[in-house]
Design a protein around this motif. Sequence first.
Motif, PDB file in Angstrom:
ATOM      1  N   TYR A   1      44.543  42.327  34.024  1.00  0.00           N
ATOM      2  CA  TYR A   1      44.297  41.701  34.929  1.00  0.00           C
ATOM      3  C   TYR A   1      44.567  40.445  35.762  1.00  0.00           C
ATOM      4  CZ  TYR A   1      42.319  38.051  31.920  1.00  0.00           C
ATOM      5  OH  TYR A   1      42.388  36.711  31.294  1.00  0.00           O
ATOM      6  N   SER A   2      44.573  40.187  36.579  1.00  0.00           N
ATOM      7  CA  SER A   2      45.442  38.681  37.510  1.00  0.00           C
ATOM      8  C   SER A   2      44.389  38.212  37.956  1.00  0.00           C
ATOM      9  CB  SER A   2      46.301  40.115  38.134  1.00  0.00           C
ATOM     10  OG  SER A   2      47.105  38.488  39.034  1.00  0.00           O
ATOM     11  N   ALA A   3      44.744  36.339  37.771  1.00  0.00           N
ATOM     12  CA  ALA A   3      43.643  35.663  38.348  1.00  0.00           C
ATOM     13  C   ALA A   3      44.480  35.298  39.559  1.00  0.00           C
ATOM     14  CB  ALA A   3      43.894  34.672  37.484  1.00  0.00           C
ATOM     15  N   ALA A   4      46.108  35.634  39.730  1.00  0.00           N
ATOM     16  CA  ALA A   4      46.252  34.988  41.056  1.00  0.00           C
ATOM     17  C   ALA A   4      48.250  35.817  41.358  1.00  0.00           C
ATOM     18  CB  ALA A   4      46.568  33.371  41.303  1.00  0.00           C
ATOM     19  N   ALA A   5      48.586  35.749  42.281  1.00  0.00           N
ATOM     20  CA  ALA A   5      50.166  35.856  42.364  1.00  0.00           C
ATOM     21  C   ALA A   5      50.778  35.674  40.792  1.00  0.00           C
ATOM     22  CB  ALA A   5      50.505  36.212  43.639  1.00  0.00           C
ATOM     23  N   ASP A   6      51.544  36.046  40.930  1.00  0.00           N
ATOM     24  CA  ASP A   6      51.965  35.923  39.526  1.00  0.00           C
ATOM     25  C   ASP A   6      52.198  35.537  38.346  1.00  0.00           C
ATOM     26  OD1 ASP A   6      54.504  34.205  41.763  1.00  0.00           O
ATOM     27  OD2 ASP A   6      54.774  36.031  40.961  1.00  0.00           O
ATOM     28  N   ILE A   7      50.340  35.652  38.381  1.00  0.00           N
ATOM     29  CA  ILE A   7      49.792  35.614  37.333  1.00  0.00           C
ATOM     30  C   ILE A   7      48.818  36.772  36.553  1.00  0.00           C
ATOM     31  CG2 ILE A   7      48.163  34.031  35.772  1.00  0.00           C
ATOM     32  CD1 ILE A   7      48.345  31.888  37.877  1.00  0.00           C
ATOM     33  N   THR A   8      49.391  37.134  35.126  1.00  0.00           N
ATOM     34  CA  THR A   8      49.219  38.448  34.604  1.00  0.00           C
ATOM     35  C   THR A   8      48.560  38.161  33.477  1.00  0.00           C
ATOM     36  OG1 THR A   8      50.829  38.954  33.912  1.00  0.00           O
ATOM     37  CG2 THR A   8      49.969  39.953  36.608  1.00  0.00           C
ATOM     38  N   ASP A   9      47.805  38.955  32.745  1.00  0.00           N
ATOM     39  CA  ASP A   9      46.769  39.153  31.707  1.00  0.00           C
ATOM     40  C   ASP A   9      46.365  39.914  31.316  1.00  0.00           C
ATOM     41  OD1 ASP A   9      45.638  36.179  29.429  1.00  0.00           O
ATOM     42  OD2 ASP A   9      46.477  37.621  28.652  1.00  0.00           O
ATOM     43  N   LYS A  10      46.675  40.413  29.599  1.00  0.00           N
ATOM     44  CA  LYS A  10      46.392  41.537  28.799  1.00  0.00           C
ATOM     45  C   LYS A  10      44.485  41.752  29.221  1.00  0.00           C
ATOM     46  CE  LYS A  10      50.206  41.882  26.039  1.00  0.00           C
ATOM     47  NZ  LYS A  10      51.172  41.871  24.296  1.00  0.00           N
ATOM     48  N   GLY A  11      44.415  42.770  28.555  1.00  0.00           N
ATOM     49  CA  GLY A  11      43.266  43.180  28.844  1.00  0.00           C
ATOM     50  C   GLY A  11      42.432  44.465  26.798  1.00  0.00           C
ATOM     51  N   GLU A  12      41.993  45.369  27.554  1.00  0.00           N
ATOM     52  CA  GLU A  12      41.578  45.600  25.971  1.00  0.00           C
ATOM     53  C   GLU A  12      42.619  46.274  25.702  1.00  0.00           C
ATOM     54  OE1 GLU A  12      37.840  48.172  26.393  1.00  0.00           O
ATOM     55  OE2 GLU A  12      38.521  48.702  24.336  1.00  0.00           O
ATOM     56  N   VAL A  13      42.823  47.805  26.557  1.00  0.00           N
ATOM     57  CA  VAL A  13      43.872  48.540  26.701  1.00  0.00           C
ATOM     58  C   VAL A  13      45.693  48.545  27.538  1.00  0.00           C
ATOM     59  CG1 VAL A  13      42.401  50.305  25.528  1.00  0.00           C
ATOM     60  CG2 VAL A  13      42.970  49.962  27.999  1.00  0.00           C
ATOM     61  N   PRO A  14      46.270  47.617  26.634  1.00  0.00           N
ATOM     62  CA  PRO A  14      47.415  47.171  27.850  1.00  0.00           C
ATOM     63  C   PRO A  14      49.018  47.996  27.943  1.00  0.00           C
ATOM     64  CG  PRO A  14      46.876  45.635  26.315  1.00  0.00           C
ATOM     65  CD  PRO A  14      46.083  46.727  25.700  1.00  0.00           C
ATOM     66  N   ASP A  15      48.583  48.299  26.076  1.00  0.00           N
ATOM     67  CA  ASP A  15      49.868  49.348  25.732  1.00  0.00           C
ATOM     68  C   ASP A  15      49.992  50.883  26.640  1.00  0.00           C
ATOM     69  OD1 ASP A  15      48.946  48.660  21.585  1.00  0.00           O
ATOM     70  OD2 ASP A  15      50.017  47.210  23.672  1.00  0.00           O
ATOM     71  N   GLY A  16      51.735  50.125  26.376  1.00  0.00           N
ATOM     72  CA  GLY A  16      52.257  51.276  27.512  1.00  0.00           C
ATOM     73  C   GLY A  16      52.522  51.080  29.291  1.00  0.00           C
ATOM     74  N   TYR A  17      51.719  50.135  29.294  1.00  0.00           N
ATOM     75  CA  TYR A  17      51.628  49.447  30.863  1.00  0.00           C
ATOM     76  C   TYR A  17      52.371  48.232  31.163  1.00  0.00           C
ATOM     77  CZ  TYR A  17      47.512  53.143  30.158  1.00  0.00           C
ATOM     78  OH  TYR A  17      47.136  54.594  30.021  1.00  0.00           O
ATOM     79  N   VAL A  18      52.560  48.093  32.593  1.00  0.00           N
ATOM     80  CA  VAL A  18      53.389  46.925  32.562  1.00  0.00           C
ATOM     81  C   VAL A  18      52.742  47.080  33.945  1.00  0.00           C
ATOM     82  CG1 VAL A  18      55.659  45.878  33.859  1.00  0.00           C
ATOM     83  CG2 VAL A  18      55.577  47.161  31.910  1.00  0.00           C
ATOM     84  N   VAL A  19      52.377  45.317  34.620  1.00  0.00           N
ATOM     85  CA  VAL A  19      51.778  45.165  35.956  1.00  0.00           C
ATOM     86  C   VAL A  19      52.911  43.696  36.274  1.00  0.00           C
ATOM     87  CG1 VAL A  19      49.533  45.986  35.493  1.00  0.00           C
ATOM     88  CG2 VAL A  19      49.876  43.994  35.604  1.00  0.00           C
ATOM     89  N   SER A  20      53.004  43.886  37.475  1.00  0.00           N
ATOM     90  CA  SER A  20      53.398  42.481  38.470  1.00  0.00           C
ATOM     91  C   SER A  20      52.212  42.420  39.364  1.00  0.00           C
ATOM     92  CB  SER A  20      54.189  43.095  38.682  1.00  0.00           C
ATOM     93  OG  SER A  20      54.857  44.203  40.127  1.00  0.00           O
ATOM     94  N   ARG A  21      52.668  41.060  40.032  1.00  0.00           N
ATOM     95  CA  ARG A  21      51.945  40.646  41.438  1.00  0.00           C
ATOM     96  C   ARG A  21      52.813  39.277  42.086  1.00  0.00           C
ATOM     97  NH1 ARG A  21      45.902  38.310  41.403  1.00  0.00           N
ATOM     98  NH2 ARG A  21      45.514  38.700  43.618  1.00  0.00           N
ATOM     99  N   SER A  22      53.373  40.425  42.302  1.00  0.00           N
ATOM    100  CA  SER A  22      54.262  39.296  43.506  1.00  0.00           C
ATOM    101  C   SER A  22      53.277  38.541  44.828  1.00  0.00           C
ATOM    102  CB  SER A  22      55.639  39.501  44.040  1.00  0.00           C
ATOM    103  OG  SER A  22      55.832  41.065  44.169  1.00  0.00           O
ATOM    104  N   LYS A  23      52.703  39.780  45.571  1.00  0.00           N
ATOM    105  CA  LYS A  23      52.407  39.010  46.725  1.00  0.00           C
ATOM    106  C   LYS A  23      50.719  39.480  46.138  1.00  0.00           C
ATOM    107  CE  LYS A  23      55.253  39.716  50.120  1.00  0.00           C
ATOM    108  NZ  LYS A  23      54.845  41.523  51.169  1.00  0.00           N
ATOM    109  N   THR A  24      49.490  38.369  46.739  1.00  0.00           N
ATOM    110  CA  THR A  24      48.125  38.713  46.071  1.00  0.00           C
ATOM    111  C   THR A  24      47.329  39.860  46.435  1.00  0.00           C
ATOM    112  OG1 THR A  24      48.073  35.910  46.486  1.00  0.00           O
ATOM    113  CG2 THR A  24      45.868  37.068  46.852  1.00  0.00           C
ATOM    114  N   GLU A  25      48.027  40.421  47.554  1.00  0.00           N
ATOM    115  CA  GLU A  25      47.093  41.752  47.713  1.00  0.00           C
ATOM    116  C   GLU A  25      47.189  43.123  47.193  1.00  0.00           C
ATOM    117  OE1 GLU A  25      49.220  39.470  50.054  1.00  0.00           O
ATOM    118  OE2 GLU A  25      50.852  40.825  51.240  1.00  0.00           O
ATOM    119  N   ASN A  26      48.837  42.475  46.925  1.00  0.00           N
ATOM    120  CA  ASN A  26      48.782  43.956  45.860  1.00  0.00           C
ATOM    121  C   ASN A  26      48.982  43.787  43.894  1.00  0.00           C
ATOM    122  OD1 ASN A  26      49.482  45.501  48.053  1.00  0.00           O
ATOM    123  ND2 ASN A  26      51.652  44.526  48.306  1.00  0.00           N
TER     124      ASN A  26
END
Lengths: 112, 112
Positions: free
Chosen positions: A48-73
């Motif tokens: 999950y992500s609380a805002a642009a450039d802020i992300t955090d792991k949930g229950e099953v994060p292994d094998g996945y990568v996220v990014s949030r350079s813009k609020t809408e994406n």
Amino acid sequence: DAGITQSPRYKITETGRQVTLMCHQTWSHSYMFWYRQDLGHGLRLIYYSAAADITDKGEVPDGYVVSRSKTENFPLTLESATRSQTSVYFCASRGTGKETQYFGPGTRLLVL
Amino acid sequence: SQKIEQNSEALNIQEGKTATLTCNYTNYSPAYLQWYRQDPGRGPVFLLLIRENEKEKRKERLKVTFDTTLKQSLFHITASQPADSATYLCALDYNAGNMLTFGGGTRLMVKP
């Protein structure tokens, strides 16, 4: 009035390939979430992500990568897909101070 | 970790009757609990939220109760209709509202 959209809606890939699932929301919600839904497990939070450039792991994060350079994406990347990542993936968003989450239509991913 | 249990067996009822779905949880009581509806091939849609200091919440034909002593929420649909047929998910807040933990859902079938 698109709300929250996901693409692609369906994806077939092979083991070891990189796959990126896209999520876009038009409400300027601060929070965005990625879940996977499997029979017998229900919805499980990946990242999950609380805002642009802020992300955090949930229950099953292994094998996945996220990014949030813009609020809408909030794209979700499977760096090297495995068969166990065959699932339906849902993106969701919610506003700051709000509890309700709004879900996208889902992406059905099959890893061969 | 928080565990949520919903009856995994489908609930079949006759049109016009009241459907009652159960959500049980372990460990700590959440600040609030939510119910979502999910139709096949679609993302969950928010229905109702009930807070820990509320015993009951209503919205049209829907009613939710929250018993923090029993660690249970009941979801009622009165005068059920075939259009109410769907899977219903309960969700509890986790990590100060930043994340929701979902139950596996109960499928409701309303027969005409």
